[in-house]
Write a protein that holds these residues in place. Structure first.
Motif, PDB file in Angstrom:
ATOM      1  N   GLU A  19       0.101   7.825  -9.853  1.00 49.20           N
ATOM      2  CA  GLU A  19       1.057   6.954 -10.550  1.00 49.20           C
ATOM      3  C   GLU A  19       2.197   6.552  -9.622  1.00 49.20           C
ATOM      4  OE1 GLU A  19       0.297   8.692 -15.054  1.00 49.20           O
ATOM      5  OE2 GLU A  19       1.975   9.466 -13.872  1.00 49.20           O
ATOM      6  N   ASP A  20       2.706   7.504  -8.852  1.00 51.82           N
ATOM      7  CA  ASP A  20       3.783   7.214  -7.902  1.00 51.82           C
ATOM      8  C   ASP A  20       3.317   6.239  -6.823  1.00 51.82           C
ATOM      9  OD1 ASP A  20       5.477   8.908  -9.291  1.00 51.82           O
ATOM     10  OD2 ASP A  20       5.273  10.575  -7.864  1.00 51.82           O
ATOM     11  N   MET A  21       2.102   6.458  -6.326  1.00 49.55           N
ATOM     12  CA  MET A  21       1.573   5.574  -5.281  1.00 49.55           C
ATOM     13  C   MET A  21       1.334   4.171  -5.818  1.00 49.55           C
ATOM     14  SD  MET A  21      -0.816   7.939  -2.771  1.00 49.55           S
ATOM     15  CE  MET A  21      -2.143   8.137  -3.921  1.00 49.55           C
ATOM     16  N   LEU A  22       0.846   4.062  -7.050  1.00 55.83           N
ATOM     17  CA  LEU A  22       0.644   2.747  -7.653  1.00 55.83           C
ATOM     18  C   LEU A  22       1.964   1.997  -7.778  1.00 55.83           C
ATOM     19  CD1 LEU A  22      -2.012   3.255 -10.451  1.00 55.83           C
ATOM     20  CD2 LEU A  22      -2.073   1.548  -8.639  1.00 55.83           C
ATOM     21  N   ALA A  23       2.983   2.672  -8.253  1.00 56.90           N
ATOM     22  CA  ALA A  23       4.291   2.039  -8.391  1.00 56.90           C
ATOM     23  C   ALA A  23       4.829   1.609  -7.032  1.00 56.90           C
ATOM     24  CB  ALA A  23       5.268   2.993  -9.083  1.00 56.90           C
ATOM     25  N   ALA A  24       4.709   2.473  -6.031  1.00 54.41           N
ATOM     26  CA  ALA A  24       5.209   2.149  -4.691  1.00 54.41           C
ATOM     27  C   ALA A  24       4.464   0.956  -4.096  1.00 54.41           C
ATOM     28  CB  ALA A  24       5.083   3.367  -3.775  1.00 54.41           C
ATOM     29  N   ALA A  25       3.143   0.948  -4.221  1.00 54.82           N
ATOM     30  CA  ALA A  25       2.345  -0.148  -3.672  1.00 54.82           C
ATOM     31  C   ALA A  25       2.646  -1.457  -4.397  1.00 54.82           C
ATOM     32  CB  ALA A  25       0.858   0.185  -3.760  1.00 54.82           C
ATOM     33  N   ALA A  26       2.776  -1.400  -5.711  1.00 55.75           N
ATOM     34  CA  ALA A  26       3.078  -2.610  -6.484  1.00 55.75           C
ATOM     35  C   ALA A  26       4.460  -3.144  -6.117  1.00 55.75           C
ATOM     36  CB  ALA A  26       2.984  -2.323  -7.977  1.00 55.75           C
ATOM     37  N   ASN A  27       5.437  -2.273  -6.021  1.00 52.19           N
ATOM     38  CA  ASN A  27       6.788  -2.712  -5.668  1.00 52.19           C
ATOM     39  C   ASN A  27       6.831  -3.317  -4.272  1.00 52.19           C
ATOM     40  OD1 ASN A  27       8.057  -2.102  -8.095  1.00 52.19           O
ATOM     41  ND2 ASN A  27       8.410   0.007  -7.500  1.00 52.19           N
ATOM     42  N   GLN A  28       6.107  -2.716  -3.346  1.00 54.53           N
ATOM     43  CA  GLN A  28       6.059  -3.243  -1.981  1.00 54.53           C
ATOM     44  C   GLN A  28       5.428  -4.640  -1.973  1.00 54.53           C
ATOM     45  OE1 GLN A  28       3.137  -1.813   1.047  1.00 54.53           O
ATOM     46  NE2 GLN A  28       4.984  -0.988   2.040  1.00 54.53           N
ATOM     47  N   ALA A  29       4.318  -4.794  -2.678  1.00 54.99           N
ATOM     48  CA  ALA A  29       3.634  -6.085  -2.725  1.00 54.99           C
ATOM     49  C   ALA A  29       4.498  -7.139  -3.410  1.00 54.99           C
ATOM     50  CB  ALA A  29       2.290  -5.948  -3.438  1.00 54.99           C
ATOM     51  N   LEU A  30       5.173  -6.771  -4.485  1.00 58.42           N
ATOM     52  CA  LEU A  30       6.045  -7.718  -5.185  1.00 58.42           C
ATOM     53  C   LEU A  30       7.201  -8.161  -4.295  1.00 58.42           C
ATOM     54  CD1 LEU A  30       6.038  -6.123  -8.730  1.00 58.42           C
ATOM     55  CD2 LEU A  30       5.170  -8.400  -8.136  1.00 58.42           C
ATOM     56  N   GLU A  31       7.760  -7.256  -3.529  1.00 56.36           N
ATOM     57  CA  GLU A  31       8.859  -7.608  -2.617  1.00 56.36           C
ATOM     58  C   GLU A  31       8.358  -8.570  -1.532  1.00 56.36           C
ATOM     59  OE1 GLU A  31      12.603  -7.992  -1.191  1.00 56.36           O
ATOM     60  OE2 GLU A  31      12.020  -7.026  -3.065  1.00 56.36           O
ATOM     61  N   LYS A  32       7.174  -8.305  -0.990  1.00 58.97           N
ATOM     62  CA  LYS A  32       6.597  -9.209   0.008  1.00 58.97           C
ATOM     63  C   LYS A  32       6.363 -10.589  -0.597  1.00 58.97           C
ATOM     64  CE  LYS A  32       4.092  -5.870   2.903  1.00 58.97           C
ATOM     65  NZ  LYS A  32       2.731  -5.469   3.341  1.00 58.97           N
ATOM     66  N   SER A  33       5.851 -10.614  -1.823  1.00 57.85           N
ATOM     67  CA  SER A  33       5.589 -11.878  -2.510  1.00 57.85           C
ATOM     68  C   SER A  33       6.884 -12.659  -2.726  1.00 57.85           C
ATOM     69  CB  SER A  33       4.902 -11.604  -3.848  1.00 57.85           C
ATOM     70  OG  SER A  33       4.761 -12.793  -4.588  1.00 57.85           O
ATOM     71  N   LYS A  34       7.923 -11.954  -3.130  1.00 59.49           N
ATOM     72  CA  LYS A  34       9.218 -12.590  -3.366  1.00 59.49           C
ATOM     73  C   LYS A  34       9.738 -13.234  -2.084  1.00 59.49           C
ATOM     74  CE  LYS A  34      13.931 -11.377  -4.710  1.00 59.49           C
ATOM     75  NZ  LYS A  34      14.817 -10.264  -5.020  1.00 59.49           N
ATOM     76  N   SER A  39       0.838  -1.198   0.000  1.00 58.46           N
ATOM     77  CA  SER A  39       0.000   0.000   0.000  1.00 58.46           C
ATOM     78  C   SER A  39       0.869   1.242   0.000  1.00 58.46           C
ATOM     79  CB  SER A  39      -0.936   0.020   1.201  1.00 58.46           C
ATOM     80  OG  SER A  39      -0.194   0.148   2.392  1.00 58.46           O
ATOM     81  N   ALA A  40       0.267   2.319  -0.424  1.00 57.26           N
ATOM     82  CA  ALA A  40       0.943   3.617  -0.434  1.00 57.26           C
ATOM     83  C   ALA A  40      -0.017   4.643   0.153  1.00 57.26           C
ATOM     84  CB  ALA A  40       1.349   4.006  -1.850  1.00 57.26           C
ATOM     85  N   GLY A  41       0.327   5.134   1.300  1.00 58.63           N
ATOM     86  CA  GLY A  41      -0.492   6.149   1.944  1.00 58.63           C
ATOM     87  C   GLY A  41      -1.885   5.686   2.311  1.00 58.63           C
ATOM     88  N   GLY A  42      -2.143   4.411   2.244  1.00 57.47           N
ATOM     89  CA  GLY A  42      -3.464   3.889   2.543  1.00 57.47           C
ATOM     90  C   GLY A  42      -4.484   4.128   1.447  1.00 57.47           C
ATOM     91  N   ALA A  43      -4.140   4.949   0.471  1.00 58.88           N
ATOM     92  CA  ALA A  43      -5.086   5.293  -0.592  1.00 58.88           C
ATOM     93  C   ALA A  43      -4.987   4.352  -1.785  1.00 58.88           C
ATOM     94  CB  ALA A  43      -4.852   6.723  -1.055  1.00 58.88           C
ATOM     95  N   VAL A  44      -3.853   3.674  -1.916  1.00 59.64           N
ATOM     96  CA  VAL A  44      -3.656   2.737  -3.026  1.00 59.64           C
ATOM     97  C   VAL A  44      -3.180   1.415  -2.450  1.00 59.64           C
ATOM     98  CG1 VAL A  44      -2.334   2.252  -5.118  1.00 59.64           C
ATOM     99  CG2 VAL A  44      -3.095   4.580  -4.658  1.00 59.64           C
ATOM    100  N   LYS A  45      -3.835   0.330  -2.860  1.00 49.76           N
ATOM    101  CA  LYS A  45      -3.458  -1.010  -2.409  1.00 49.76           C
ATOM    102  C   LYS A  45      -3.331  -1.914  -3.623  1.00 49.76           C
ATOM    103  CE  LYS A  45      -5.775  -0.374   1.976  1.00 49.76           C
ATOM    104  NZ  LYS A  45      -6.843  -0.771   2.853  1.00 49.76           N
ATOM    105  N   VAL A  46      -2.302  -2.741  -3.599  1.00 55.49           N
ATOM    106  CA  VAL A  46      -2.069  -3.696  -4.681  1.00 55.49           C
ATOM    107  C   VAL A  46      -1.879  -5.069  -4.055  1.00 55.49           C
ATOM    108  CG1 VAL A  46      -0.535  -4.368  -6.572  1.00 55.49           C
ATOM    109  CG2 VAL A  46      -1.007  -1.945  -6.163  1.00 55.49           C
ATOM    110  N   GLY A  47      -2.619  -6.047  -4.536  1.00 58.86           N
ATOM    111  CA  GLY A  47      -2.490  -7.422  -4.065  1.00 58.86           C
ATOM    112  C   GLY A  47      -1.724  -8.246  -5.080  1.00 58.86           C
TER     113      GLY A  47
END
Length: 92
Positions: free
Chosen positions: A58-73, A26-34
């Motif tokens: 766009e920045d929040m989407l990238a941050a949330a996606a990168n965070q989720a991908l790192e957790k998944s990895k 998530s980024a700022g709680g406003a964007v979440k990516v699973g």
């Protein structure tokens, strides 16, 4: 040979299990990516408040996606280490 076949079966089962497991970034709680344990993006949630500023969104989407991908990895590496008995960061 039997041990290798057993490990292959356990790896295949772990892979199937990882498809079902979801982590969230998530980024700022406003964007979440699973993201699944197989590193597939399964959902994107955007709060109405984040839609006003396209650049920030766009920045929040990238941050949330990168965070989720790192957790998944990390989840995937941990699960594969359980099956193989080896820690192989970056190889799975």
């Amino acid at each position: 040979m039997k041990a290798l076949q057993d490990m292959q079966k356990r790896l295949a089962k772990a892979e199937e299990d990882l498809k079902e497991r979801i982590v969230e970034g998530s980024a700022g709680g406003a964007v979440k990516v699973g993201v699944s344990g197989t590193q597939a993006i399964v959902y994107v949630k955007i709060d109405e408040s984040a839609r006003a500023d396209k650049s920030m969104l766009e920045d929040m989407l990238a941050a949330a996606a990168n965070q989720a991908l790192e957790k998944s990895k990390k989840m995937r590496e941990a699960e594969m280490a359980k099956v193989t008995g080896l820690s192989m960061p970056g190889l799975v």
